[in-house]
Design an enzyme around this catalytic site. Structure first.
Site, mmCIF file in Angstrom:
data_model
loop_
_atom_site.group_PDB
_atom_site.id
_atom_site.type_symbol
_atom_site.label_atom_id
_atom_site.label_comp_id
_atom_site.label_asym_id
_atom_site.label_seq_id
_atom_site.Cartn_x
_atom_site.Cartn_y
_atom_site.Cartn_z
ATOM 1 N N SER A 157 0.867 -1.184 0.000
ATOM 2 C CA SER A 157 0.000 0.000 0.000
ATOM 3 C C SER A 157 0.901 1.231 0.000
ATOM 4 O O SER A 157 2.048 1.166 0.465
ATOM 5 C CB SER A 157 -0.876 -0.014 1.253
ATOM 6 O OG SER A 157 -1.474 1.246 1.444
ATOM 7 N N TYR A 170 -2.584 -0.650 10.147
ATOM 8 C CA TYR A 170 -2.620 -1.015 8.723
ATOM 9 C C TYR A 170 -1.319 -0.598 8.040
ATOM 10 O O TYR A 170 -0.672 -1.399 7.354
ATOM 11 C CB TYR A 170 -3.823 -0.350 8.055
ATOM 12 C CG TYR A 170 -3.936 -0.618 6.573
ATOM 13 C CD1 TYR A 170 -4.508 -1.796 6.112
ATOM 14 C CD2 TYR A 170 -3.478 0.302 5.634
ATOM 15 C CE1 TYR A 170 -4.615 -2.054 4.751
ATOM 16 C CE2 TYR A 170 -3.582 0.053 4.272
ATOM 17 C CZ TYR A 170 -4.151 -1.123 3.836
ATOM 18 O OH TYR A 170 -4.246 -1.377 2.486
HETATM 19 P P1 NDP Z 1 -11.641 -5.959 0.314
HETATM 20 O O1 NDP Z 1 -12.025 -5.479 1.659
HETATM 21 O O2 NDP Z 1 -12.544 -5.771 -0.838
HETATM 22 O O3 NDP Z 1 -11.222 -7.501 0.362
HETATM 23 C C1 NDP Z 1 -10.391 -7.976 1.380
HETATM 24 C C2 NDP Z 1 -10.318 -9.470 1.276
HETATM 25 O O4 NDP Z 1 -9.576 -9.964 2.412
HETATM 26 C C3 NDP Z 1 -11.678 -10.117 1.327
HETATM 27 O O5 NDP Z 1 -11.705 -11.226 0.457
HETATM 28 C C4 NDP Z 1 -11.765 -10.575 2.774
HETATM 29 O O6 NDP Z 1 -12.612 -11.675 2.978
HETATM 30 C C5 NDP Z 1 -10.329 -10.989 3.032
HETATM 31 N N1 NDP Z 1 -10.089 -11.116 4.456
HETATM 32 C C6 NDP Z 1 -10.218 -10.176 5.403
HETATM 33 N N2 NDP Z 1 -9.990 -10.708 6.621
HETATM 34 C C7 NDP Z 1 -9.724 -12.029 6.436
HETATM 35 C C8 NDP Z 1 -9.440 -13.114 7.291
HETATM 36 N N3 NDP Z 1 -9.405 -12.974 8.618
HETATM 37 N N4 NDP Z 1 -9.200 -14.330 6.755
HETATM 38 C C9 NDP Z 1 -9.268 -14.509 5.418
HETATM 39 N N5 NDP Z 1 -9.554 -13.518 4.546
HETATM 40 C C10 NDP Z 1 -9.785 -12.292 5.049
HETATM 41 O O7 NDP Z 1 -10.239 -5.247 0.045
HETATM 42 P P2 NDP Z 1 -9.390 -4.961 -1.284
HETATM 43 O O8 NDP Z 1 -9.743 -5.908 -2.341
HETATM 44 O O9 NDP Z 1 -9.436 -3.525 -1.516
HETATM 45 O O10 NDP Z 1 -7.928 -5.267 -0.707
HETATM 46 C C11 NDP Z 1 -7.112 -6.324 -1.157
HETATM 47 C C12 NDP Z 1 -5.688 -5.997 -0.752
HETATM 48 O O11 NDP Z 1 -5.265 -4.802 -1.405
HETATM 49 C C13 NDP Z 1 -5.508 -5.751 0.748
HETATM 50 O O12 NDP Z 1 -4.300 -6.344 1.172
HETATM 51 C C14 NDP Z 1 -5.413 -4.241 0.839
HETATM 52 O O13 NDP Z 1 -4.683 -3.839 1.960
HETATM 53 C C15 NDP Z 1 -4.722 -3.913 -0.460
HETATM 54 N N6 NDP Z 1 -4.890 -2.526 -0.925
HETATM 55 C C16 NDP Z 1 -6.108 -2.101 -1.392
HETATM 56 C C17 NDP Z 1 -6.262 -0.803 -1.857
HETATM 57 C C18 NDP Z 1 -7.551 -0.296 -2.385
HETATM 58 O O14 NDP Z 1 -7.637 0.914 -2.747
HETATM 59 N N7 NDP Z 1 -8.602 -1.085 -2.480
HETATM 60 C C19 NDP Z 1 -5.130 0.148 -1.840
HETATM 61 C C20 NDP Z 1 -3.901 -0.407 -1.329
HETATM 62 C C21 NDP Z 1 -3.809 -1.686 -0.894
HETATM 63 P P3 NDP Z 1 -13.919 -11.628 3.923
HETATM 64 O O15 NDP Z 1 -15.045 -11.580 2.969
HETATM 65 O O16 NDP Z 1 -13.883 -12.898 4.656
HETATM 66 O O17 NDP Z 1 -13.805 -10.429 4.826
#
Ligand code: NDP
Length: 251
Positions: A157, A170
């Protein structure tokens, strides 16, 4: 500078014969990357904690004519190493090799000052965003070693590269992700065919982004589907020489 070739596009069968495990494949970036990998011929191993959402991704892949995915319920809040080791043992027993490992799952935690952050939230964010990355990679290493040219992609990030107020655990977890990538890359460099890089998605229209920026019009950012070629590039043999780099999906 993203560090990635701007106009690269995958061939239709770019990931044919590859097996790719994606964490957090239930929604957002993880779901989009999983579907894109499957469309390009990969066998995808879908992991996530929401089983209904995982099944929906599974069904979409089958309906589109993709290879039958693996469906692996896995809650990354689990702190013990045994479930990660047991998963790896099961996959090893099935004779699998892992060509690509996408550490995508993440949680935002509390958007507040470090001094106001609850210990519970701190621990959950560090557990899901970096400790689980360590536990899963450690367990899957024998499967990555079985592949001829494996790629690990860690999700970073902007706040993991420059600290910013009120991004708390985070941001710290994403700095740790960058540190983990550098240490692992240095360990693997020259002695292994496994490469590891970090990728900062930039602002993407997902649930996490909308939670972090509630006042922002969601459609001011691209949908994950518009960016998946960046992950595909890092998972494909086209990026074979890229190792130990901190990359960005959006310039
Ligand atoms: P979302 O919130 O849309 O998705 C996050 C995913 O992580 C979901 O599939 C969620 O599943 C899963 N997850 C969360 N907690 C757990 C857990 N305890 N065990 C297993 N799975 C889990 O986020 P994004 O798609 O936006 O983010 C994806 C990655 O990209 C992350 O690492 C984020 O930090 C990074 N990122 C995103 C940005 C953005 O602008 N979107 C910018 C910079 C980085 P569940 O349905 O179970 O919660």
């Amino acid at each position: 500078m993203s560090g990635l070739p701007p106009n690269w596009r995958p061939a239709q069968d770019e990931l044919k014969n590859k097996t790719i495990l994606i964490t957090g494949a239930t929604e957002g970036i993880g779901r989009a990357v999983a579907l894109a990998c499957a469309r390009l011929g990969a066998e995808v191993l879908l992991t996530g904690r929401n089983e209904a959402a995982l099944e929906s991704v599974y069904d979409t892949i089958l309906n589109e004519g993709g290879r039958t995915p693996g469906l692996i319920p896995l809650d990354l809040r689990i702190t013990q190493h045994e479930p990660y080791d047991e998963l790896a043992e099961t996959l090893l027993a099935e004779g699998l090799a892992i060509d690509g490992l996408v550490h995508n799952a993440g949680v935002l935690g509390e958007r507040r000052a470090l001094s106001q952050t609850s210990p519970e939230s701190w621990q959950e964010v560090l557990q899901v965003n970096i400790t689980a990355t360590f536990l899963l990679t450690r367990a899957l290493m024998p499967l990555l070693e079985r592949a001829s040219l494996a790629s690990i992609v860690l999700t970073s990030s902007g706040v993991g590269r420059r600290g910013k107020a009120f991004w708390g655990a985070y941001a710290v977890s994403k700095f740790a992700t960058e540190g983990y990538m550098q240490v692992l890359a240095d360990e693997l460099g020259g002695t292994s065919h496994i490469r590891v890089n970090s990728l900062n998605p930039g602002a993407v229209n997902t649930r996490m982004r909308r939670a972090a920026y509630p006042g922002e019009p969601p459609d001011s950012n691209p949908l994950p589907e518009a960016l998946t070629d960046k992950w595909i590039y890092l998972l494909s043999d086209a990026s074979a020489s890229i190792h130990g780099k901190a990359l960005s999906a959006q310039g």
